[in-house]
Design an enzyme around this catalytic site. Structure first.
Site, mmCIF file in Angstrom:
data_model
loop_
_atom_site.group_PDB
_atom_site.id
_atom_site.type_symbol
_atom_site.label_atom_id
_atom_site.label_comp_id
_atom_site.label_asym_id
_atom_site.label_seq_id
_atom_site.Cartn_x
_atom_site.Cartn_y
_atom_site.Cartn_z
ATOM 1 N N HIS A 240 0.789 -1.244 0.000
ATOM 2 C CA HIS A 240 0.000 0.000 0.000
ATOM 3 C C HIS A 240 0.821 1.293 0.000
ATOM 4 O O HIS A 240 0.653 2.150 -0.870
ATOM 5 C CB HIS A 240 -0.888 0.054 1.248
ATOM 6 C CG HIS A 240 -1.771 -1.119 1.450
ATOM 7 N ND1 HIS A 240 -2.993 -1.253 0.827
ATOM 8 C CD2 HIS A 240 -1.642 -2.219 2.242
ATOM 9 C CE1 HIS A 240 -3.572 -2.369 1.227
ATOM 10 N NE2 HIS A 240 -2.775 -2.975 2.081
HETATM 11 C C1 BDR Z 1 -2.622 0.538 5.578
HETATM 12 O O1 BDR Z 1 -2.733 -0.083 6.846
HETATM 13 C C2 BDR Z 1 -1.473 -0.517 7.297
HETATM 14 O O2 BDR Z 1 -1.542 -1.827 7.789
HETATM 15 C C3 BDR Z 1 -0.517 -0.376 6.148
HETATM 16 O O3 BDR Z 1 0.771 0.005 6.601
HETATM 17 C C4 BDR Z 1 -1.145 0.680 5.269
HETATM 18 O O4 BDR Z 1 -0.692 1.970 5.622
HETATM 19 C C5 BDR Z 1 -3.426 -0.274 4.577
HETATM 20 O O5 BDR Z 1 -4.769 -0.342 4.966
#
Ligand code: BDR
Ligand code: CA
Length: 312
Positions: A240
């Protein structure tokens, strides 16, 4: 004035936060002036340690400041260690960091660096928005010093509930305040999922190698996320936070819609933590740039470029 763009990454490292920081540091056009840690994927004690270790391992000469330990209003009663591992950074084992944290809190560091940057600062947030909301509370004129504000968070659907993405879910009150005051570039789940990497992408990244500390760390991260970050029902893995950094480095990566977006933060609302995207003709400001489409192959190529950068 230097020709590089000053940036701050407010984050909760985090496996994908770690790729995001590595990508930003590898980009010759960026100068990371601060990394600020917030609670999120794992408790603040760990995200702080990881932020220091990341700056140290990647050789980033910047301020590392500590921010919030808990969300503004909600209890911090859930982390993402099931995805990121108990330490937050998968199987990476860092050397003890040789750098010290900045004595000032994240909100003062963000503000001071924004002023110093004279309107050129790009602020990234890849964790819950608690530190950014606190910066706005302590320094309400912050928006006039920020050039761009890009987050990984929200989107058109959720991953914790049907509506809420993790970062917004953890602190919807902070997110609500931030969306109301800053023009957000939102790289949400609809984008990051569409940018997921294939098995073949991971094989290529893992084959790049390199003996440097950053290369070894990236190798550990990729080994971990190849098996641990799968999209539901798919072999593809999602990184992400690096997509947010990539979206600013490569202006052709994302197609956006300009919309008014607010965050639902009612404790009892079924959609608490949702980034609600209003219709096009909603006149309210500030407008959010909502990421709607991503060039997946270009993102995968950028990430491979990061592995090459540290291997050379
Ligand atoms: C987001 O949530 C976290 O677990 C990850 O680092 C990312 O920023 C994705 O939903
Ligand atoms: Ca994150």
């Amino acid at each position: 004035m230097t020709s590089t763009t000053p940036i701050i990454i407010d984050c909760d490292p985090g496996v994908d936060d770690s790729y995001a920081i590595a990508m930003a540091h590898a980009h010759p056009g960026f100068d990371i002036v601060a990394i600020t840690a917030v609670e999120g994927n794992v408790p603040a004690r760990l995200t702080r340690h990881n932020a220091l270790c990341l700056a140290d391992t990647l050789g980033i000469d910047c301020r590392v400041a500590f921010g919030a330990e808990k969300p503004l209003r909600k209890a911090y009663d859930r982390d993402a260690s099931s995805i990121h591992g108990a330490s937050g950074v998968g199987d990476v084992v860092f050397d003890p960091p040789s750098i010290e944290p900045d004595p000032k809190p994240a909100w003062d560091v963000i503000y001071e660096e924004a002023i110093k940057a004279e309107g050129r600062l790009i602020l990234f947030a890849t964790g819950p928005l608690t530190n950014i909301a606190l910066t706005l509370q302590h320094h309400p004129d912050l928006p006039k010093y920020i050039n761009r504000f890009c987050i990984m968070g929200g989107g058109t659907f959720g991953n914790i509930t049907k509506f809420a993405e993790f970062n917004v879910f953890i602190d919807p009150t902070a997110a609500r305040e931030v969306f109301a005051q800053l023009p957000v570039e939102m790289i949400g789940l609809n984008i990051t999922h569409a940018a997921a990497l294939t098995e073949a992408d991971f094989q290529e990244m893992l084959a790049i190698g390199g003996d440097s500390r950053p290369s070894k760390m990236l190798h550990e991260l990729a080994t971990f996320s190849e098996r641990q970050s799968h999209l539901p029902g798919s072999d593809n893995s999602v990184i992400h936070d690096a997509v947010a950094v990539a979206s600013v480095i490569n202006p052709d990566l994302i197609e956006y819609d300009e919309r008014y977006v607010y965050v639902e933060d009612g404790d009892n609302a079924e959609n608490s933590g949702q980034t609600v995207i209003e219709p096009e003709d909603d006149p309210r400001e500030p407008k959010c740039k909502v990421g709607m489409k991503v060039d997946r192959d270009a993102f995968a190529a950028m990430l491979k470029g990061v592995f090459h950068h540290y291997a050379e």
